[in-house]
Design a protein around this motif. Structure first.
Motif, PDB file in Angstrom:
ATOM      1  N   TYR A  45     -91.798  -2.569  -6.825  1.00 41.84           N
ATOM      2  CA  TYR A  45     -90.490  -1.934  -6.215  1.00 41.84           C
ATOM      3  C   TYR A  45     -89.683  -3.251  -5.810  1.00 41.84           C
ATOM      4  O   TYR A  45     -88.387  -3.200  -6.142  1.00 41.84           O
ATOM      5  CB  TYR A  45     -91.131  -1.458  -4.944  1.00 41.84           C
ATOM      6  CG  TYR A  45     -90.129  -0.819  -4.146  1.00 41.84           C
ATOM      7  CD1 TYR A  45     -89.163   0.159  -4.596  1.00 41.84           C
ATOM      8  CD2 TYR A  45     -89.797  -1.334  -2.868  1.00 41.84           C
ATOM      9  CE1 TYR A  45     -88.194   0.678  -4.020  1.00 41.84           C
ATOM     10  CE2 TYR A  45     -88.556  -0.920  -2.019  1.00 41.84           C
ATOM     11  CZ  TYR A  45     -87.856   0.234  -2.664  1.00 41.84           C
ATOM     12  OH  TYR A  45     -86.854   0.738  -2.075  1.00 41.84           O
ATOM     13  N   LEU A  46     -90.168  -4.418  -5.272  1.00 39.57           N
ATOM     14  CA  LEU A  46     -89.301  -5.476  -5.236  1.00 39.57           C
ATOM     15  C   LEU A  46     -88.628  -5.994  -6.383  1.00 39.57           C
ATOM     16  O   LEU A  46     -87.564  -6.473  -6.065  1.00 39.57           O
ATOM     17  CB  LEU A  46     -90.160  -6.667  -4.215  1.00 39.57           C
ATOM     18  CG  LEU A  46     -90.534  -6.215  -2.764  1.00 39.57           C
ATOM     19  CD1 LEU A  46     -91.593  -7.120  -2.088  1.00 39.57           C
ATOM     20  CD2 LEU A  46     -89.579  -6.003  -1.869  1.00 39.57           C
ATOM     21  N   ASN A  47     -89.310  -6.187  -7.432  1.00 40.62           N
ATOM     22  CA  ASN A  47     -88.937  -6.683  -8.626  1.00 40.62           C
ATOM     23  C   ASN A  47     -87.684  -5.804  -9.016  1.00 40.62           C
ATOM     24  O   ASN A  47     -86.523  -6.191  -9.662  1.00 40.62           O
ATOM     25  CB  ASN A  47     -89.992  -6.876  -9.520  1.00 40.62           C
ATOM     26  CG  ASN A  47     -90.705  -7.879  -9.463  1.00 40.62           C
ATOM     27  OD1 ASN A  47     -90.493  -8.972  -8.988  1.00 40.62           O
ATOM     28  ND2 ASN A  47     -91.798  -8.031  -9.931  1.00 40.62           N
ATOM     29  N   MET A  48     -87.802  -4.470  -8.795  1.00 46.26           N
ATOM     30  CA  MET A  48     -86.829  -3.722  -9.207  1.00 46.26           C
ATOM     31  C   MET A  48     -85.567  -3.709  -8.355  1.00 46.26           C
ATOM     32  O   MET A  48     -84.515  -3.641  -8.859  1.00 46.26           O
ATOM     33  CB  MET A  48     -87.330  -1.996  -9.150  1.00 46.26           C
ATOM     34  CG  MET A  48     -86.515  -1.133  -9.621  1.00 46.26           C
ATOM     35  SD  MET A  48     -87.078   0.645  -9.720  1.00 46.26           S
ATOM     36  CE  MET A  48     -87.212   0.933  -8.057  1.00 46.26           C
ATOM     37  N   LEU A  49     -85.749  -3.855  -7.096  1.00 42.74           N
ATOM     38  CA  LEU A  49     -84.798  -4.083  -5.969  1.00 42.74           C
ATOM     39  C   LEU A  49     -84.254  -5.546  -6.223  1.00 42.74           C
ATOM     40  O   LEU A  49     -82.689  -5.421  -6.108  1.00 42.74           O
ATOM     41  CB  LEU A  49     -85.120  -4.116  -4.541  1.00 42.74           C
ATOM     42  CG  LEU A  49     -85.778  -2.624  -3.960  1.00 42.74           C
ATOM     43  CD1 LEU A  49     -86.077  -2.732  -2.514  1.00 42.74           C
ATOM     44  CD2 LEU A  49     -84.405  -1.776  -4.076  1.00 42.74           C
ATOM     45  N   ASN A  50     -84.562  -6.298  -6.844  1.00 39.45           N
ATOM     46  CA  ASN A  50     -84.029  -7.687  -6.853  1.00 39.45           C
ATOM     47  C   ASN A  50     -83.312  -7.810  -8.448  1.00 39.45           C
ATOM     48  O   ASN A  50     -82.734  -9.047  -8.562  1.00 39.45           O
ATOM     49  CB  ASN A  50     -84.958  -8.963  -6.663  1.00 39.45           C
ATOM     50  CG  ASN A  50     -85.181  -9.038  -5.450  1.00 39.45           C
ATOM     51  OD1 ASN A  50     -84.491  -8.930  -4.448  1.00 39.45           O
ATOM     52  ND2 ASN A  50     -86.634  -8.932  -4.955  1.00 39.45           N
ATOM     53  N   SER A  51     -83.536  -6.725  -9.055  1.00 37.20           N
ATOM     54  CA  SER A  51     -82.915  -6.949 -10.557  1.00 37.20           C
ATOM     55  C   SER A  51     -81.300  -6.654 -10.370  1.00 37.20           C
ATOM     56  O   SER A  51     -80.834  -5.914  -9.597  1.00 37.20           O
ATOM     57  CB  SER A  51     -83.791  -5.736 -11.385  1.00 37.20           C
ATOM     58  OG  SER A  51     -82.892  -5.477 -12.304  1.00 37.20           O
ATOM     59  N   PRO A  52     -80.590  -7.235 -11.384  1.00 36.93           N
ATOM     60  CA  PRO A  52     -79.087  -6.729 -11.412  1.00 36.93           C
ATOM     61  C   PRO A  52     -78.895  -5.394 -11.874  1.00 36.93           C
ATOM     62  O   PRO A  52     -77.778  -4.852 -11.554  1.00 36.93           O
ATOM     63  CB  PRO A  52     -78.490  -7.952 -12.699  1.00 36.93           C
ATOM     64  CG  PRO A  52     -79.893  -8.465 -13.096  1.00 36.93           C
ATOM     65  CD  PRO A  52     -81.083  -8.244 -12.291  1.00 36.93           C
ATOM     66  N   PHE A  53     -79.858  -4.763 -12.409  1.00 40.51           N
ATOM     67  CA  PHE A  53     -79.701  -3.321 -12.632  1.00 40.51           C
ATOM     68  C   PHE A  53     -80.561  -2.377 -11.783  1.00 40.51           C
ATOM     69  O   PHE A  53     -80.979  -1.392 -12.071  1.00 40.51           O
ATOM     70  CB  PHE A  53     -80.373  -3.283 -14.223  1.00 40.51           C
ATOM     71  CG  PHE A  53     -79.384  -3.907 -14.870  1.00 40.51           C
ATOM     72  CD1 PHE A  53     -78.190  -3.506 -15.481  1.00 40.51           C
ATOM     73  CD2 PHE A  53     -80.144  -5.087 -15.834  1.00 40.51           C
ATOM     74  CE1 PHE A  53     -77.443  -4.332 -16.499  1.00 40.51           C
ATOM     75  CE2 PHE A  53     -79.388  -5.845 -16.658  1.00 40.51           C
ATOM     76  CZ  PHE A  53     -78.000  -5.329 -17.041  1.00 40.51           C
ATOM     77  N   ASN A  54     -80.408  -2.671 -10.524  1.00 37.85           N
ATOM     78  CA  ASN A  54     -80.934  -1.773  -9.402  1.00 37.85           C
ATOM     79  C   ASN A  54     -80.158  -0.767  -8.748  1.00 37.85           C
ATOM     80  O   ASN A  54     -80.419  -0.048  -7.850  1.00 37.85           O
ATOM     81  CB  ASN A  54     -81.222  -2.955  -8.091  1.00 37.85           C
ATOM     82  CG  ASN A  54     -80.104  -3.686  -7.462  1.00 37.85           C
ATOM     83  OD1 ASN A  54     -79.051  -3.250  -7.958  1.00 37.85           O
ATOM     84  ND2 ASN A  54     -80.559  -4.601  -6.839  1.00 37.85           N
ATOM     85  N   GLY A  55     -79.008  -0.658  -9.517  1.00 42.06           N
ATOM     86  CA  GLY A  55     -77.926   0.593  -8.852  1.00 42.06           C
ATOM     87  C   GLY A  55     -77.025   0.123  -8.070  1.00 42.06           C
ATOM     88  O   GLY A  55     -76.293   1.079  -7.436  1.00 42.06           O
ATOM     89  N   LEU A  56     -77.117  -1.168  -7.303  1.00 37.14           N
ATOM     90  CA  LEU A  56     -76.335  -1.729  -6.246  1.00 37.14           C
ATOM     91  C   LEU A  56     -75.273  -2.472  -7.186  1.00 37.14           C
ATOM     92  O   LEU A  56     -75.512  -3.145  -8.438  1.00 37.14           O
ATOM     93  CB  LEU A  56     -76.997  -2.612  -5.377  1.00 37.14           C
ATOM     94  CG  LEU A  56     -78.159  -1.794  -4.611  1.00 37.14           C
ATOM     95  CD1 LEU A  56     -78.822  -2.597  -3.830  1.00 37.14           C
ATOM     96  CD2 LEU A  56     -77.491  -0.492  -3.751  1.00 37.14           C
ATOM     97  N   GLY A  57     -74.215  -2.825  -6.382  1.00 37.73           N
ATOM     98  CA  GLY A  57     -73.207  -3.482  -7.267  1.00 37.73           C
ATOM     99  C   GLY A  57     -73.220  -4.772  -7.498  1.00 37.73           C
ATOM    100  O   GLY A  57     -74.068  -5.526  -6.789  1.00 37.73           O
ATOM    101  N   ASN A  58     -72.966  -5.367  -8.707  1.00 39.98           N
ATOM    102  CA  ASN A  58     -73.298  -6.549  -9.044  1.00 39.98           C
ATOM    103  C   ASN A  58     -71.994  -6.830  -9.979  1.00 39.98           C
ATOM    104  O   ASN A  58     -71.138  -6.286 -10.450  1.00 39.98           O
ATOM    105  CB  ASN A  58     -74.367  -6.733 -10.183  1.00 39.98           C
ATOM    106  CG  ASN A  58     -75.666  -6.694  -9.413  1.00 39.98           C
ATOM    107  OD1 ASN A  58     -76.016  -7.513  -8.695  1.00 39.98           O
ATOM    108  ND2 ASN A  58     -76.269  -5.573  -9.648  1.00 39.98           N
ATOM    109  N   ILE A  59     -71.644  -8.476 -10.064  1.00 45.85           N
ATOM    110  CA  ILE A  59     -70.530  -8.817 -10.743  1.00 45.85           C
ATOM    111  C   ILE A  59     -71.104  -9.193 -12.241  1.00 45.85           C
ATOM    112  O   ILE A  59     -71.966  -9.989 -12.218  1.00 45.85           O
ATOM    113  CB  ILE A  59     -69.925 -10.106 -10.091  1.00 45.85           C
ATOM    114  CG1 ILE A  59     -69.418  -9.525  -8.559  1.00 45.85           C
ATOM    115  CG2 ILE A  59     -68.762 -10.644 -10.848  1.00 45.85           C
ATOM    116  CD1 ILE A  59     -68.875 -10.771  -7.701  1.00 45.85           C
TER     117      ILE A  59
END
Length: 76
Positions: A45-59
């Motif tokens: 779960y933490l690896n998923m949240l820390n991924s750039p493809f976690n559904g949160l905004g990234n640049i």
């Protein structure tokens, strides 16, 4: 602009660098495979949240000149 920029998720805020070399944009991409039938460990779960493809905004950024030339001289 093709798959390198456009996705099925919210892509926004495009900006070209002052030197004209790069296109920057934000995206809320979510590329995490998740099987809701299987329990998920805290580590996964933490690896998923820390991924750039976690559904949160990234640049994201891409070489603007290559993208510009490809779009103007090919029929993709």
């Amino acid at each position: 602009m093709g798959k390198q920029v456009n996705s099925l998720h919210m892509d926004q805020c495009p900006m070209v660098s002052t030197d004209g070399k790069y296109l920057f944009f934000t995206s809320f991409r979510d590329g995490q495979p998740y099987n809701s039938k299987e329990p998920m460990t805290t580590k996964v779960y933490l690896n998923m949240l820390n991924s750039p493809f976690n559904g949160l905004g990234n640049i994201f950024w891409i070489d603007f000149q290559k993208l510009y030339n490809r779009e103007n001289y090919t029929n993709e």
